[in-house]
Design a protein around this motif. Structure first.
Motif, mmCIF file in Angstrom:
data_model
loop_
_atom_site.group_PDB
_atom_site.id
_atom_site.type_symbol
_atom_site.label_atom_id
_atom_site.label_comp_id
_atom_site.label_asym_id
_atom_site.label_seq_id
_atom_site.Cartn_x
_atom_site.Cartn_y
_atom_site.Cartn_z
ATOM 1 N N VAL A 38 0.896 -1.352 -0.174
ATOM 2 C CA VAL A 38 0.016 0.097 -0.069
ATOM 3 C C VAL A 38 0.993 1.301 -0.035
ATOM 4 C CG1 VAL A 38 -1.835 -1.246 1.256
ATOM 5 C CG2 VAL A 38 -0.159 -0.005 2.455
ATOM 6 N N SER A 39 0.352 2.304 0.034
ATOM 7 C CA SER A 39 1.210 3.617 -0.243
ATOM 8 C C SER A 39 1.945 3.619 1.062
ATOM 9 C CB SER A 39 0.046 4.628 -0.112
ATOM 10 O OG SER A 39 0.824 6.024 -0.135
ATOM 11 N N GLY A 40 3.054 3.780 1.026
ATOM 12 C CA GLY A 40 4.135 4.051 1.785
ATOM 13 C C GLY A 40 4.727 2.582 2.419
ATOM 14 N N ALA A 41 4.250 1.504 2.161
ATOM 15 C CA ALA A 41 4.611 0.294 2.487
ATOM 16 C C ALA A 41 4.395 -0.861 1.497
ATOM 17 C CB ALA A 41 3.588 -0.101 3.570
ATOM 18 N N SER A 42 5.695 -1.470 1.552
ATOM 19 C CA SER A 42 5.725 -2.541 0.500
ATOM 20 C C SER A 42 4.972 -3.892 1.111
ATOM 21 C CB SER A 42 7.371 -3.207 0.399
ATOM 22 O OG SER A 42 7.521 -3.960 1.649
ATOM 23 N N ALA A 43 4.884 -4.550 0.020
ATOM 24 C CA ALA A 43 4.064 -5.896 0.393
ATOM 25 C C ALA A 43 4.492 -6.649 1.540
ATOM 26 C CB ALA A 43 4.040 -6.928 -0.586
ATOM 27 N N VAL A 44 5.929 -6.810 1.972
ATOM 28 C CA VAL A 44 6.627 -7.333 2.942
ATOM 29 C C VAL A 44 6.141 -6.532 4.161
ATOM 30 C CG1 VAL A 44 8.869 -7.918 4.059
ATOM 31 C CG2 VAL A 44 8.320 -8.539 1.712
ATOM 32 N N ASP A 45 6.421 -5.220 4.245
ATOM 33 C CA ASP A 45 5.910 -4.295 5.188
ATOM 34 C C ASP A 45 4.617 -4.556 5.604
ATOM 35 O OD1 ASP A 45 8.324 -2.988 5.318
ATOM 36 O OD2 ASP A 45 7.677 -1.716 3.910
ATOM 37 N N LEU A 46 3.539 -4.701 4.701
ATOM 38 C CA LEU A 46 2.088 -4.887 5.041
ATOM 39 C C LEU A 46 1.831 -6.241 5.707
ATOM 40 C CD1 LEU A 46 -0.877 -4.202 4.964
ATOM 41 C CD2 LEU A 46 -1.004 -5.138 2.540
ATOM 42 N N ALA A 47 2.723 -7.306 5.063
ATOM 43 C CA ALA A 47 2.508 -8.766 5.667
ATOM 44 C C ALA A 47 2.929 -8.681 7.262
ATOM 45 C CB ALA A 47 3.346 -9.732 4.916
ATOM 46 N N ARG A 48 4.139 -8.077 7.468
ATOM 47 C CA ARG A 48 4.591 -7.850 8.863
ATOM 48 C C ARG A 48 3.649 -7.142 9.590
ATOM 49 N NH1 ARG A 48 10.499 -5.962 6.945
ATOM 50 N NH2 ARG A 48 11.539 -7.993 6.666
ATOM 51 N N LYS A 49 2.881 -6.270 9.165
ATOM 52 C CA LYS A 49 1.974 -5.433 10.128
ATOM 53 C C LYS A 49 0.820 -6.396 10.386
ATOM 54 C CE LYS A 49 -0.866 -1.311 9.702
ATOM 55 N NZ LYS A 49 -1.305 -0.043 8.932
ATOM 56 N N ILE A 50 0.440 -7.245 9.440
ATOM 57 C CA ILE A 50 -0.428 -8.251 9.633
ATOM 58 C C ILE A 50 -0.475 -9.392 10.322
ATOM 59 C CG2 ILE A 50 -1.962 -9.966 8.417
ATOM 60 C CD1 ILE A 50 -1.637 -8.419 5.862
ATOM 61 N N LEU A 51 0.902 -9.837 10.476
ATOM 62 C CA LEU A 51 1.293 -10.750 11.194
ATOM 63 C C LEU A 51 1.328 -10.257 12.878
ATOM 64 C CD1 LEU A 51 3.945 -12.651 9.277
ATOM 65 C CD2 LEU A 51 1.824 -13.602 10.194
ATOM 66 N N GLU A 52 2.018 -9.080 12.949
ATOM 67 C CA GLU A 52 1.920 -8.192 14.095
ATOM 68 C C GLU A 52 0.619 -8.014 14.727
ATOM 69 O OE1 GLU A 52 3.729 -4.199 16.144
ATOM 70 O OE2 GLU A 52 3.961 -4.731 14.385
ATOM 71 N N ARG A 53 -0.374 -7.698 13.969
ATOM 72 C CA ARG A 53 -1.971 -7.351 14.527
ATOM 73 C C ARG A 53 -2.451 -8.805 14.763
ATOM 74 N NH1 ARG A 53 -6.291 -8.170 15.423
ATOM 75 N NH2 ARG A 53 -8.033 -7.109 15.018
ATOM 76 N N PHE A 54 -2.412 -9.702 14.379
ATOM 77 C CA PHE A 54 -2.881 -11.128 14.729
ATOM 78 C C PHE A 54 -2.084 -11.958 15.595
ATOM 79 C CE2 PHE A 54 -5.433 -9.605 11.156
ATOM 80 C CZ PHE A 54 -6.597 -9.703 11.615
ATOM 81 N N GLY A 55 -0.699 -11.725 15.641
ATOM 82 C CA GLY A 55 0.183 -12.404 16.274
ATOM 83 C C GLY A 55 0.669 -13.798 15.795
ATOM 84 N N GLY A 56 0.240 -14.167 14.599
ATOM 85 C CA GLY A 56 0.866 -15.350 13.872
ATOM 86 C C GLY A 56 0.022 -15.973 12.843
ATOM 87 N N LEU A 57 0.292 -16.691 12.394
ATOM 88 C CA LEU A 57 -0.553 -17.360 11.393
ATOM 89 C C LEU A 57 -1.796 -18.247 11.478
ATOM 90 C CD1 LEU A 57 2.404 -19.141 9.118
ATOM 91 C CD2 LEU A 57 1.192 -16.982 8.630
ATOM 92 N N THR A 58 -1.616 -18.857 12.888
ATOM 93 C CA THR A 58 -3.023 -19.424 13.236
ATOM 94 C C THR A 58 -4.123 -18.391 13.486
ATOM 95 O OG1 THR A 58 -1.702 -21.169 14.414
ATOM 96 C CG2 THR A 58 -3.950 -20.904 14.861
ATOM 97 N N ALA A 59 -3.843 -17.351 13.919
ATOM 98 C CA ALA A 59 -4.754 -16.431 14.222
ATOM 99 C C ALA A 59 -5.209 -15.774 12.896
ATOM 100 C CB ALA A 59 -4.609 -15.438 15.576
ATOM 101 N N LEU A 60 -4.239 -15.490 12.213
ATOM 102 C CA LEU A 60 -4.513 -14.819 10.846
ATOM 103 C C LEU A 60 -5.427 -15.604 10.045
ATOM 104 C CD1 LEU A 60 -4.319 -12.833 8.604
ATOM 105 C CD2 LEU A 60 -2.246 -13.996 8.105
ATOM 106 N N PHE A 61 -5.269 -16.853 9.895
ATOM 107 C CA PHE A 61 -6.223 -17.593 9.058
ATOM 108 C C PHE A 61 -7.641 -18.129 9.734
ATOM 109 C CE2 PHE A 61 -2.367 -17.908 6.699
ATOM 110 C CZ PHE A 61 -2.715 -17.808 5.414
ATOM 111 N N ALA A 62 -7.494 -17.576 10.984
ATOM 112 C CA ALA A 62 -8.757 -18.149 11.862
ATOM 113 C C ALA A 62 -9.806 -16.772 11.905
ATOM 114 C CB ALA A 62 -8.601 -18.674 13.071
#
Length: 224
Positions: A38-62
């Motif tokens: 997104v604007s100001g953040a690469s796909a990797v930056d956005l992915a890190r933000k998502i993982l930080e928000r949910f705390g890991g893959l299990t919570a993300l996909f749930a």
């Protein structure tokens, strides 16, 4: 700095092609799925933000749609993408499970159910419909409730079991609290389901409760 300006060996897609998916971090794998940032953040930056928000893959996909779209850059299409990945992963695991004698192996069933139900924020009641050889006909999430529990209706279970021509059935549900210990309510509804299905000659093989660290089997506890 956009990913396109990174050295080729560090770009997630090129890195995956050159070294295989195991070489990528969780954030890099998600970045490949996202495609762009997104604007100001690469796909990797956005992915890190998502993982930080949910705390890991299990919570993300749930996570459900209302939770995912709180992250800037995650709209309906990317929510759908995550759901597709989750569903494909579950179908892949189900293919492994659907082998001769596999459903008589409690550990294999527990692994499948853990991957399917662990980390879910709402209680989900799942039915595994089996034929006379205990091969999987269908796996269905039949009821979903709040964090406190799901309403399970024996009549609806019987209707669905007959519709799918099941000879046997395994029940499973998760405890969002993370504690897999069966409650008195769990035991009561299981007995009601057994009685209802016995009328139509469908055998209940087990009821498994999924927590954060373990799975409790009613059959192993002698609760059936």
């Amino acid at each position: 700095m956009t990913i396109k300006s990174w050295p080729s060996a560090e770009r997630p897609v090129e890195k995956l092609i050159a070294q295989g998916p195991c070489a990528l971090s969780d954030a890099e794998l998600i970045a490949v799925l996202l495609g762009t940032g997104v604007s100001g953040a690469s796909a990797v930056d956005l992915a890190r933000k998502i993982l930080e928000r949910f705390g890991g893959l299990t919570a993300l996909f749930a996570a459900d749609r209302s939770e995912l779209v709180t992250v800037a850059g995650i709209g309906a299409k990317r929510y759908a993408l995550f759901q597709c990945v989750r569903e494909l992963a579950m179908r892949h695991r189900l293919e492994k499970l659907d082998r001769p004698n596999c459903m008589t192996n409690p550990d294999a069933v527990k692994r499948f159910l853990t991957s399917a139900l662990k980390g879910r924020h709402r209680e989900v009641f799942m039915c595994l419909y089996l034929d006379s050889q205990h091969r999987v006909i269908l796996v269905e999430e039949l009821f979903e409730g709040t964090i406190d529990g799901a309403s399970v209706y024996p009549r609806e279970v019987v209707i669905q079991a007959l519709k799918n021509q099941a000879a046997a059935i395994i029940f499973a549900h998760n405890h969002p609290s993370g504690i897999a210990e069966p409650s008195q309510a769990d035991q009561r509804i299981t007995q009601r389901l057994i009685a209802a299905l016995k009328v139509v000659d469908i055998v209940v093989l087990d009821h498994m409760v999924v927590g954060d660290t373990d799975v409790v089997s009613f059959a192993e506890r002698g609760l059936l």
